[in-house]
Design an enzyme around this catalytic site. Structure first.
Site, short mmCIF file in Angstrom:
data_model
loop_
_atom_site.label_atom_id
_atom_site.label_comp_id
_atom_site.label_asym_id
_atom_site.label_seq_id
_atom_site.Cartn_x
_atom_site.Cartn_y
_atom_site.Cartn_z
N HIS A 48 27.19 37.51 41.17
CA HIS A 48 26.33 38.32 42.04
C HIS A 48 25.74 39.54 41.33
CE1 HIS A 48 29.97 40.89 42.78
NE2 HIS A 48 29.05 41.83 42.83
N ASP B 206 32.42 33.16 42.19
CA ASP B 206 31.58 34.29 41.77
C ASP B 206 31.80 34.64 40.29
OD1 ASP B 206 29.87 36.44 41.85
OD2 ASP B 206 31.27 37.78 42.90
N SER C 94 32.15 45.85 40.04
CA SER C 94 32.03 44.40 40.12
C SER C 94 31.87 43.81 38.72
CB SER C 94 30.81 44.00 40.95
OG SER C 94 31.03 44.20 42.31
#
Length: 258
Positions: A61, A107, A204
């Site tokens: 992402h 992810d 992230s």
């Protein structure tokens, strides 16, 4: 009663939001030589981990902008230190896991560099799990690091921050009071040691390390309120994808992993 006690110990970063470190501590400079800063033309966006001399592992992402506008910086401690600018590479190729979707399942993404990293004291790959079943067990002590925001709605960290974490039971995290069934078997649910601590915006894609010598997870998502105790931060376990990672790297870089 046990659930209520567990609630008091949980932390997080109710809607899913890219994992972003609040309440952490400054890392010893260059003590995590595998850390990577994924940046756009303006600033740091996400973390990543060097797993091969030509490849970085991050969260899928994080690739929300054209590759031409992104770069990878290695060997950093401070984000904006002209005396220590780090080593910059651009992305030649990005390969998201084919099963990645907007639910943050699978992810993971591999980024191929436009050159080869020469291992040094400040820049060094972190090993991959050897087997798909090598997921860390519930209760494992882990740590993560990143340049994400240090306060809710705050600014990015000036220097690399790190945080100790512990692995929670994924089934408990899937309880209706928590993530209500959205977690899969390949996700890891995490808590910090104290209230008010959590990865946060900009973290992230950073690595979760449990024990020594390998990357066990990649930070994936949390809630918009980083320290929401009902929404523990979630990472993607790397071990279940170790075969896919090695296959991709082997296909595009036919040489032994280092």
């Amino acid at each position: 009663l046990l659930l209520l006690l567990a609630l008091k110990t949980l932390w997080a970063v109710g809607n899913r939001f890219e994992a972003q470190i609040i309440g952490g501590r400054e890392a010893v400079p260059h003590s995590r030589p595998y850390m990577v800063s994924l940046q756009n033309t303006k600033s740091h966006m996400c973390g990543g981990v060097l797993v091969h001399q030509k490849w970085v592992l991050t969260a899928a992402h994080c690739l929300s902008e054209p590759l031409q506008q992104l770069k990878l910086v290695f060997g950093l401690h401070s984000l904006h230190d002209p005396q220590d600018p780090g080593l910059t590479f651009y992305i030649k190729q990005a390969i998201k896991h084919p099963g990645y979707n907007l639910k943050y399942e699978n992810d993971l993404a591999l980024l191929k560099l436009d050159g080869r990293v020469k291992p040094s004291k400040n820049v060094k790959p972190l090993a991959l799990p050897r087997k798909p079943r090598d997921k860390p067990a519930e209760g494992s002590r882990c740590s993560t690091a990143g340049w994400g925001i240090t306060h809710q709605r705050g600014q990015l960290a000036k220097s690399l921050q790190e945080l100790d974490l512990r692995l929670l039971d994924t089934r408990m995290c899937n309880n209706s009071r928590f993530w209500n069934g959205v977690l899969t078997d390949s996700m890891l649910c995490l808590k910090a040691g104290a209230k008010g601590q959590a990865p946060c915006k900009g973290d992230s894609g950073g690595p979760l390390v449990c024990g020594k010598g390998k990357v066990d997870g990649i930070l994936s998502f949390s809630s918009k309120n980083c320290t929401d105790i009902f929404k523990p931060t979630v990472a993607t376990a790397v071990a279940p994808y170790s075969s896919w990672i090695r296959k991709v790297i082997g296909r595009w870089s036919p040489q032994p992993l280092t």
